[in-house]
Design a protein around this motif. Structure first.
Motif, PDB file in Angstrom:
ATOM      1  N   CYS A   1       0.858  -1.182   0.000  1.00 55.38           N
ATOM      2  CA  CYS A   1       0.000   0.000   0.000  1.00 55.38           C
ATOM      3  C   CYS A   1       0.894   1.231   0.000  1.00 55.38           C
ATOM      4  CB  CYS A   1      -0.916   0.001   1.232  1.00 55.38           C
ATOM      5  SG  CYS A   1      -0.049   0.253   2.798  1.00 55.38           S
ATOM      6  N   PRO A   2       0.328   2.415  -0.235  1.00 57.67           N
ATOM      7  CA  PRO A   2       1.140   3.633  -0.154  1.00 57.67           C
ATOM      8  C   PRO A   2       1.760   3.791   1.237  1.00 57.67           C
ATOM      9  CG  PRO A   2      -0.932   4.099  -1.248  1.00 57.67           C
ATOM     10  CD  PRO A   2      -1.045   2.707  -0.703  1.00 57.67           C
ATOM     11  N   VAL A   3       2.999   4.284   1.272  1.00 53.13           N
ATOM     12  CA  VAL A   3       3.720   4.483   2.528  1.00 53.13           C
ATOM     13  C   VAL A   3       3.987   5.972   2.721  1.00 53.13           C
ATOM     14  CG1 VAL A   3       5.804   3.960   3.846  1.00 53.13           C
ATOM     15  CG2 VAL A   3       4.829   2.231   2.314  1.00 53.13           C
ATOM     16  N   ILE A   4       3.557   6.497   3.861  1.00 55.04           N
ATOM     17  CA  ILE A   4       3.801   7.894   4.200  1.00 55.04           C
ATOM     18  C   ILE A   4       5.017   7.956   5.114  1.00 55.04           C
ATOM     19  CG2 ILE A   4       2.881   9.956   5.318  1.00 55.04           C
ATOM     20  CD1 ILE A   4       0.090   9.021   4.599  1.00 55.04           C
ATOM     21  N   VAL A   5       6.059   8.666   4.687  1.00 53.74           N
ATOM     22  CA  VAL A   5       7.264   8.848   5.489  1.00 53.74           C
ATOM     23  C   VAL A   5       7.196  10.230   6.120  1.00 53.74           C
ATOM     24  CG1 VAL A   5       9.782   8.829   5.506  1.00 53.74           C
ATOM     25  CG2 VAL A   5       8.545   7.353   3.902  1.00 53.74           C
TER      26      VAL A   5
END
Length: 288
Positions: free
Chosen positions: A136-140
């Motif tokens: 899934c999209p990863v928010i850093v």
């Protein structure tokens, strides 16, 4: 385990994971999504002695891990009162546990220095691995406060960048910010490289954004730079969040562009991979 339509965040007691947790809690509340806080513990893999020490209240590996999750739930509630929270204690190393959980999750949030704490793991080992392999999209997260400024999406005409536009639209709406679509046009010896189709690429991306969010404020811009990472990093100084697709126009899997951006962007960064469509892996790490 099933984390469908859920924002997930790993927590290990470190300052970085607490920062990611607060960010995830705010996003979950504003987007009206449930939040799952995951603690991956390795002790069941190395010892069977998980219970408390006789006569010492609250001792033992299991008690410590469960207290950590209670602490995390408290942080989430304090940060975003009323947010829907669940906690999960899962056996396995952090990267394997979170990577598996991401296969059914909506989004995953990690700190910009990764899940470290006492294990001392930095971005290059855990977070970078998750960015490369997550489902899934990863928010850093780079800063503790909620982002202020437009959600900036890098577009290059690839399908991956169009999927990043979809993610950018959802995030912009959840955060109450506008959306800016950015195409970086390369330069050689100070001269712009012509014929890269910038206008067509931006028109296509704008149409994609308006198709799912007709009322969202969408702007577009062209940045010139000696390299794509250089252009993206310059633009990130004015953005609240930068969103990139996992795979670029030439099929490179998280190459130098995303690597440079994740390490050096001046704002929180989102790396978007494909959405997982299969069934949960029966061999995946299980709740403790």
């Amino acid at each position: 385990m099933d984390f469908s339509d859920t924002i997930i965040v790993g927590y290990d007691g470190s300052d970085q994971s607490a920062m990611a947790l607060r960010w995830a809690a705010r996003l979950a509340k504003s987007g009206k999504k449930p939040l799952a806080i995951i603690h991956a513990w390795i002790f069941p893999l190395v010892t069977k002695d998980l219970g408390p020490v006789k006569g010492v209240s609250g001792s033992g590996h299991r008690n410590v891990a469960e207290q950590l999750l209670r602490e995390a739930a408290g942080i989430a509630e304090e940060t975003a009162p009323g947010v829907e929270v669940r906690t999960e204690l899962i056996t396995g190393n952090p990267r394997a546990v979170l990577e598996t959980a991401s296969r059914t999750a909506l989004l995953m949030v990690v700190g910009n220095r990764g899940l470290g704490g006492f294990l001392g793991m930095l971005l290059g080992s855990v977070s970078l691995g998750l960015i490369t392999h997550a489902g899934c999209p990863v928010i850093v997260v780079r800063e503790a406060e909620a982002p202020h400024g437009p959600v900036l999406v890098g577009v290059d005409g690839s399908e991956a960048s169009l999927e990043a536009v979809d993610a950018g639209v959802r995030l912009a709406r959840a955060l109450g910010e506008g959306l800016t679509l950015l195409h970086v046009r390369g330069t050689v010896d100070g001269h712009v490289v012509e014929g890269d189709g910038a206008e067509r690429i931006l028109d296509e991306a704008t149409a994609r954004a308006h198709a799912s969010a007709p009322d969202l404020a969408v702007a577009s811009q062209v940045e010139e730079g000696s390299s794509v990472p250089d252009g993206l990093l310059q633009a990130s100084a004015e953005a609240g969040m930068l969103v990139l697709g996992y795979q670029g126009r030439h099929g490179r899997l998280l190459g130098s562009t995303a690597h440079a951006v994740v390490h050096h962007a001046q704002c929180t960064t989102v790396i978007c991979r494909h959405e997982f469509r299969g069934e949960p892996d029966p061999s995946s790490p299980q709740p403790a």
